[in-house]
Design a protein around this motif. Structure first.
Motif, PDB file in Angstrom:
ATOM      1  N   LEU A   1      -8.912  -3.853  -1.692  1.00  0.00           N
ATOM      2  CA  LEU A   1      -8.532  -4.541  -2.316  1.00  0.00           C
ATOM      3  C   LEU A   1      -8.921  -6.596  -1.498  1.00  0.00           C
ATOM      4  O   LEU A   1      -8.100  -7.152  -2.251  1.00  0.00           O
ATOM      5  CB  LEU A   1      -8.250  -4.785  -4.109  1.00  0.00           C
ATOM      6  CG  LEU A   1      -8.327  -3.551  -4.601  1.00  0.00           C
ATOM      7  CD1 LEU A   1      -7.876  -3.474  -6.607  1.00  0.00           C
ATOM      8  CD2 LEU A   1     -10.004  -3.805  -5.552  1.00  0.00           C
ATOM      9  N   GLY A   2      -7.741  -5.657  -0.469  1.00  0.00           N
ATOM     10  CA  GLY A   2      -7.007  -6.458   0.435  1.00  0.00           C
ATOM     11  C   GLY A   2      -5.807  -6.722   0.588  1.00  0.00           C
ATOM     12  O   GLY A   2      -4.709  -6.331  -0.019  1.00  0.00           O
ATOM     13  N   ALA A   3      -5.215  -7.731   0.529  1.00  0.00           N
ATOM     14  CA  ALA A   3      -4.002  -8.746   0.643  1.00  0.00           C
ATOM     15  C   ALA A   3      -3.115  -7.820  -0.561  1.00  0.00           C
ATOM     16  O   ALA A   3      -1.905  -6.891  -0.779  1.00  0.00           O
ATOM     17  CB  ALA A   3      -3.198  -9.865   0.875  1.00  0.00           C
ATOM     18  N   SER A   4      -3.704  -8.143  -2.069  1.00  0.00           N
ATOM     19  CA  SER A   4      -2.944  -7.539  -3.149  1.00  0.00           C
ATOM     20  C   SER A   4      -2.973  -6.292  -3.731  1.00  0.00           C
ATOM     21  O   SER A   4      -1.977  -5.764  -3.925  1.00  0.00           O
ATOM     22  CB  SER A   4      -3.457  -8.500  -4.185  1.00  0.00           C
ATOM     23  OG  SER A   4      -4.462  -7.448  -4.622  1.00  0.00           O
ATOM     24  N   GLY A   5      -3.551  -5.039  -2.971  1.00  0.00           N
ATOM     25  CA  GLY A   5      -4.181  -3.803  -3.207  1.00  0.00           C
ATOM     26  C   GLY A   5      -3.005  -4.012  -1.702  1.00  0.00           C
ATOM     27  O   GLY A   5      -2.018  -2.237  -1.840  1.00  0.00           O
ATOM     28  N   LEU A   6      -2.878  -3.790  -0.646  1.00  0.00           N
ATOM     29  CA  LEU A   6      -2.359  -3.990   0.205  1.00  0.00           C
ATOM     30  C   LEU A   6      -0.387  -3.517  -0.403  1.00  0.00           C
ATOM     31  O   LEU A   6       0.529  -3.126   0.046  1.00  0.00           O
ATOM     32  CB  LEU A   6      -1.822  -4.044   1.727  1.00  0.00           C
ATOM     33  CG  LEU A   6      -1.022  -4.024   2.213  1.00  0.00           C
ATOM     34  CD1 LEU A   6      -1.178  -2.756   2.974  1.00  0.00           C
ATOM     35  CD2 LEU A   6      -1.007  -5.310   3.816  1.00  0.00           C
ATOM     36  N   GLU A   7       0.148  -5.080  -0.654  1.00  0.00           N
ATOM     37  CA  GLU A   7       1.261  -5.191  -1.215  1.00  0.00           C
ATOM     38  C   GLU A   7       2.009  -3.968  -2.500  1.00  0.00           C
ATOM     39  O   GLU A   7       3.199  -3.565  -2.539  1.00  0.00           O
ATOM     40  CB  GLU A   7       1.773  -6.483  -1.668  1.00  0.00           C
ATOM     41  CG  GLU A   7       1.687  -7.314  -0.248  1.00  0.00           C
ATOM     42  CD  GLU A   7       2.637  -7.160   0.542  1.00  0.00           C
ATOM     43  OE1 GLU A   7       4.045  -6.439   0.501  1.00  0.00           O
ATOM     44  OE2 GLU A   7       2.068  -7.070   1.442  1.00  0.00           O
ATOM     45  N   GLU A   8       0.433  -3.535  -3.408  1.00  0.00           N
ATOM     46  CA  GLU A   8       0.773  -2.736  -4.070  1.00  0.00           C
ATOM     47  C   GLU A   8       1.214  -1.134  -4.198  1.00  0.00           C
ATOM     48  O   GLU A   8       1.918  -1.054  -3.889  1.00  0.00           O
ATOM     49  CB  GLU A   8      -0.419  -2.537  -5.345  1.00  0.00           C
ATOM     50  CG  GLU A   8      -0.160  -2.363  -6.356  1.00  0.00           C
ATOM     51  CD  GLU A   8       0.828  -2.506  -7.261  1.00  0.00           C
ATOM     52  OE1 GLU A   8       0.806  -1.718  -8.360  1.00  0.00           O
ATOM     53  OE2 GLU A   8       1.222  -3.300  -7.488  1.00  0.00           O
ATOM     54  N   VAL A   9       0.296  -1.428  -2.538  1.00  0.00           N
ATOM     55  CA  VAL A   9       1.148   0.162  -2.138  1.00  0.00           C
ATOM     56  C   VAL A   9       1.977   0.742  -1.098  1.00  0.00           C
ATOM     57  O   VAL A   9       2.835   1.957  -2.008  1.00  0.00           O
ATOM     58  CB  VAL A   9      -0.496   0.511  -0.569  1.00  0.00           C
ATOM     59  CG1 VAL A   9      -0.222   1.907  -0.995  1.00  0.00           C
ATOM     60  CG2 VAL A   9      -1.902   0.897  -2.197  1.00  0.00           C
ATOM     61  N   LYS A  10       2.413  -1.009  -0.845  1.00  0.00           N
ATOM     62  CA  LYS A  10       3.485  -0.670  -0.102  1.00  0.00           C
ATOM     63  C   LYS A  10       4.790  -0.744  -1.248  1.00  0.00           C
ATOM     64  O   LYS A  10       5.794   0.632  -1.282  1.00  0.00           O
ATOM     65  CB  LYS A  10       3.759  -1.485   0.364  1.00  0.00           C
ATOM     66  CG  LYS A  10       3.249  -1.468   1.231  1.00  0.00           C
ATOM     67  CD  LYS A  10       3.399  -3.283   2.270  1.00  0.00           C
ATOM     68  CE  LYS A  10       2.228  -3.376   3.920  1.00  0.00           C
ATOM     69  NZ  LYS A  10       3.178  -4.393   4.737  1.00  0.00           N
ATOM     70  N   LYS A  11       4.668  -0.995  -1.924  1.00  0.00           N
ATOM     71  CA  LYS A  11       5.573  -0.921  -3.256  1.00  0.00           C
ATOM     72  C   LYS A  11       5.743  -0.018  -3.641  1.00  0.00           C
ATOM     73  O   LYS A  11       7.170   1.127  -4.019  1.00  0.00           O
ATOM     74  CB  LYS A  11       5.192  -2.433  -4.778  1.00  0.00           C
ATOM     75  CG  LYS A  11       6.170  -3.684  -4.196  1.00  0.00           C
ATOM     76  CD  LYS A  11       5.511  -4.772  -4.594  1.00  0.00           C
ATOM     77  CE  LYS A  11       5.182  -6.088  -4.323  1.00  0.00           C
ATOM     78  NZ  LYS A  11       5.075  -7.028  -5.434  1.00  0.00           N
ATOM     79  N   ARG A  12       5.066   0.731  -4.402  1.00  0.00           N
ATOM     80  CA  ARG A  12       4.704   2.240  -4.926  1.00  0.00           C
ATOM     81  C   ARG A  12       5.881   3.102  -3.904  1.00  0.00           C
ATOM     82  O   ARG A  12       6.287   4.014  -4.203  1.00  0.00           O
ATOM     83  CB  ARG A  12       3.164   2.474  -5.718  1.00  0.00           C
ATOM     84  CG  ARG A  12       3.088   3.445  -6.682  1.00  0.00           C
ATOM     85  CD  ARG A  12       1.848   3.722  -6.763  1.00  0.00           C
ATOM     86  NE  ARG A  12       1.020   3.951  -6.462  1.00  0.00           N
ATOM     87  CZ  ARG A  12      -0.300   3.170  -6.449  1.00  0.00           C
ATOM     88  NH1 ARG A  12       0.270   2.017  -6.542  1.00  0.00           N
ATOM     89  NH2 ARG A  12      -1.291   3.089  -5.844  1.00  0.00           N
ATOM     90  N   ALA A  13       5.101   3.587  -2.641  1.00  0.00           N
ATOM     91  CA  ALA A  13       5.231   4.653  -1.585  1.00  0.00           C
ATOM     92  C   ALA A  13       6.660   3.710  -1.589  1.00  0.00           C
ATOM     93  O   ALA A  13       7.844   4.857  -1.243  1.00  0.00           O
ATOM     94  CB  ALA A  13       5.102   3.397  -0.312  1.00  0.00           C
ATOM     95  N   GLU A  14       7.278   2.741  -2.084  1.00  0.00           N
ATOM     96  CA  GLU A  14       8.327   2.174  -1.721  1.00  0.00           C
ATOM     97  C   GLU A  14       9.004   2.932  -2.305  1.00  0.00           C
ATOM     98  O   GLU A  14      10.650   3.697  -2.318  1.00  0.00           O
ATOM     99  CB  GLU A  14       9.055   1.095  -1.371  1.00  0.00           C
ATOM    100  CG  GLU A  14      10.450   1.402  -0.919  1.00  0.00           C
ATOM    101  CD  GLU A  14      11.164  -0.827  -0.462  1.00  0.00           C
ATOM    102  OE1 GLU A  14      11.940  -1.136  -0.533  1.00  0.00           O
ATOM    103  OE2 GLU A  14       9.752  -0.916  -1.066  1.00  0.00           O
ATOM    104  N   VAL A  15       8.917   2.595  -4.057  1.00  0.00           N
ATOM    105  CA  VAL A  15       9.804   4.060  -4.827  1.00  0.00           C
ATOM    106  C   VAL A  15       9.286   5.264  -5.269  1.00  0.00           C
ATOM    107  O   VAL A  15      10.564   6.021  -5.441  1.00  0.00           O
ATOM    108  CB  VAL A  15       8.489   3.323  -6.159  1.00  0.00           C
ATOM    109  CG1 VAL A  15       9.326   4.326  -7.226  1.00  0.00           C
ATOM    110  CG2 VAL A  15       9.460   1.463  -6.619  1.00  0.00           C
ATOM    111  N   LEU A  16       8.507   5.665  -3.911  1.00  0.00           N
ATOM    112  CA  LEU A  16       8.371   7.359  -4.052  1.00  0.00           C
ATOM    113  C   LEU A  16       9.063   7.651  -3.150  1.00  0.00           C
ATOM    114  O   LEU A  16       9.105   8.567  -2.735  1.00  0.00           O
ATOM    115  CB  LEU A  16       6.865   7.267  -4.056  1.00  0.00           C
ATOM    116  CG  LEU A  16       6.206   7.209  -5.140  1.00  0.00           C
ATOM    117  CD1 LEU A  16       4.639   7.880  -4.507  1.00  0.00           C
ATOM    118  CD2 LEU A  16       6.736   7.803  -6.463  1.00  0.00           C
TER     119      LEU A  16
END
Length: 471
Positions: free
Chosen positions: A191-206
């Motif tokens: 999805l681009g930049a927005s998808g990238l940031e979302e994935v990074k945040k979720r990885a950090e949570v996990l």
């Protein structure tokens, strides 16, 4: 008394629809038989564990599962591949490889997005015991040729490689749990930049990207955690991604990382690299060149080299089809290990009429003593019949009195000529298995005896054919 209604997603069929279905099944069955594949039928219901061992992913959420009167957890089959591998491990057929099987029958998935399609028919083939470019090519060729015989025009063969994606992530030292998480996140990364940031945040949570060490800092943080946001992230992940950590431990790790302002540089760099890879899609030469320009390490490039060999072998079949490489292609079954593909109509952005891929680890995952390389595919027969030109279904009927042949190239240089001979013999209704293993004539004759094959034809690089009668 109220009359029970038909379940949504389950169809009644009249004779008109059944006739078109029957013609398509017969035409496709003849094609698969002509490639030397034998019919197999497996139970509609199996132990649930069979499908959970390696299928996993989205498919596990959509199975019709219940407890039978004997107390066993059972499921209606959501696909055929696991059942066929189980049957082979149970001793069905000989233990001589390669094994070639084809099948047709109903499968069941509780689809949420398409509630009108919960029972549908799959028809396809599985090739077990071979792991090379020729076997990849044969399976893709059958899949494409079948739709051509149904008169389905404008089909695109969209090909990806999950093994290449895994090799890229391993080269960046991403953990197994992190690899599972990132592969499941590919649609977002596209999805681009927005998808990238979302994935990074979720990885950090996990806790996928930071140190497990507790910080010694006693400073108070101004960070105020949003527990609802964290819960939303957690519920969108699978147990495999979360690992053994509970909600409290994940939350504790998350707040500690926020307080210490850990940069997560390595994992984030791997995530950004993966995003660049999965956004590459296009014609073969363009896509391969684009991924090579990323400066990847040698291990992913080694996988890419085999990928190219599979395309070269496929091109020898001379099929008229639009081929697209999509490094962001993922399929809803977790057992795929290498090359994967979709048959898209009316073009690369359209709807899938089927697909498949390589699943070299499935046999061991469901309890086999050793790994069995395998690749297969399935057509979504309901959809294929719907878009087919029914009156144009083509192909010679199999001649039951014709010799059953095994055709083998004398050497690697003879592969093209051998495939020409294969097509020539199939066009006149003969059943032809193509030897892709490079075995000697002696072993080819022994294999032919085990499979009930009448003749072995050896073709040299000049197209000269030498016949050997088996019996």
């Amino acid at each position: 008394m109220k009359v029970p209604k038909r379940l949504r997603g389950m169809e009644d069929q009249t004779s008109t629809g059944a006739q078109a279905f029957s013609r398509a099944t017969r035409s496709l069955g003849d094609l698969l038989i002509s490639y030397g594949y034998n019919y197999i039928d497996t139970p509609i219901m199996e132990e649930t564990e069979l499908f959970l061992r390696k299928s996993g992913g989205e498919l596990a959420k959509r199975m019709y599962t219940f407890t039978d009167p004997g107390g066993r957890r059972v499921s209606l089959r959501p696909e055929f591949t696991s059942s066929i591998v189980r049957a082979c491990l149970d001793g069905l057929g000989s233990d001589v490889y390669p094994m070639r099987w084809w099948y047709a029958g109903p499968v069941f998935r509780y689809e949420m997005d398409n509630a009108n399609k919960r029972q549908f028919t799959q028809m396809g083939a599985e090739l077990l015991g071979v792991d090379n470019a020729s076997s990849d090519a044969e399976v893709m060729a059958m899949a494409v040729e079948g739709l051509s015989k149904l008169g389905v025009a404008q089909v695109a063969l969209v090909v990806g490689h999950i093994g290449f994606i895994l090799a890229v992530l391993k080269s960046q030292n991403v953990s197994e749990r992190g690899r599972i998480f990132l592969i499941n996140s590919i649609p977002e990364l596209q999805l681009g930049a927005s998808g990238l940031e979302e994935v990074k945040k979720r990885a950090e949570v996990l806790g996928l990207s930071g140190s497990d060490e507790r910080t010694d800092s006693s400073a108070q943080s101004d960070y105020e955690p949003d527990i609802e946001t964290m819960k939303n992230y957690i519920t969108r992940t699978t147990a495999a991604e979360r690992g053994v950590r509970g909600m409290e431990e994940i939350w504790d790790r998350f707040t500690r990382k926020q307080e210490s302002e850990s940069p997560f540089e390595k994992f984030n760099a791997a995530t950004e690299l993966l995003q660049r890879v999965v956004q590459i899609k296009g014609k073969k030469s363009n896509a391969l060149q684009a991924v090579k320009e990323l400066g990847l390490p040698k291990d992913p490039l080694k996988v890419l080299s085999r990928f190219e060999e599979s395309f070269e072998a496929f091109e020898q079949y001379g099929l008229d089809v639009d081929v697209v490489i999509d490094f962001g292609l993922v399929r809803g079954v977790a057992y795929y290990s290498d090359l994967i593909f979709d048959l898209m109509w009316p073009n690369a952005e359209g709807e899938s009429l089927g697909g498949g891929g390589r699943y070299n680890g499935l046999a061991q995952a469901i309890g086999g003593s050793e790994s069995i390389p395998a690749i297969g595919f399935a057509w979504s027969l309901d959809d294929a019949v719907l878009v087919s030109s029914d009156q144009t279904i083509t192909g010679e009927t199999i001649n039951s009195k014709a010799n059953n042949l095994l055709i083998r190239p004398l050497n690697e240089a003879a592969s093209g000529c051998a495939l020409q001979e294969v097509r020539k013999q199939r066009d006149v209704g003969k059943i032809v298995s193509f030897d892709m293993t490079g075995i000697s004539l002696e072993k080819a004759l022994a294999y032919a005896v085990s499979q009930g094959i009448d003749q072995v034809l050896t073709v040299d690089e000049n197209g000269l054919v030498i016949e050997e009668n088996v019996r």
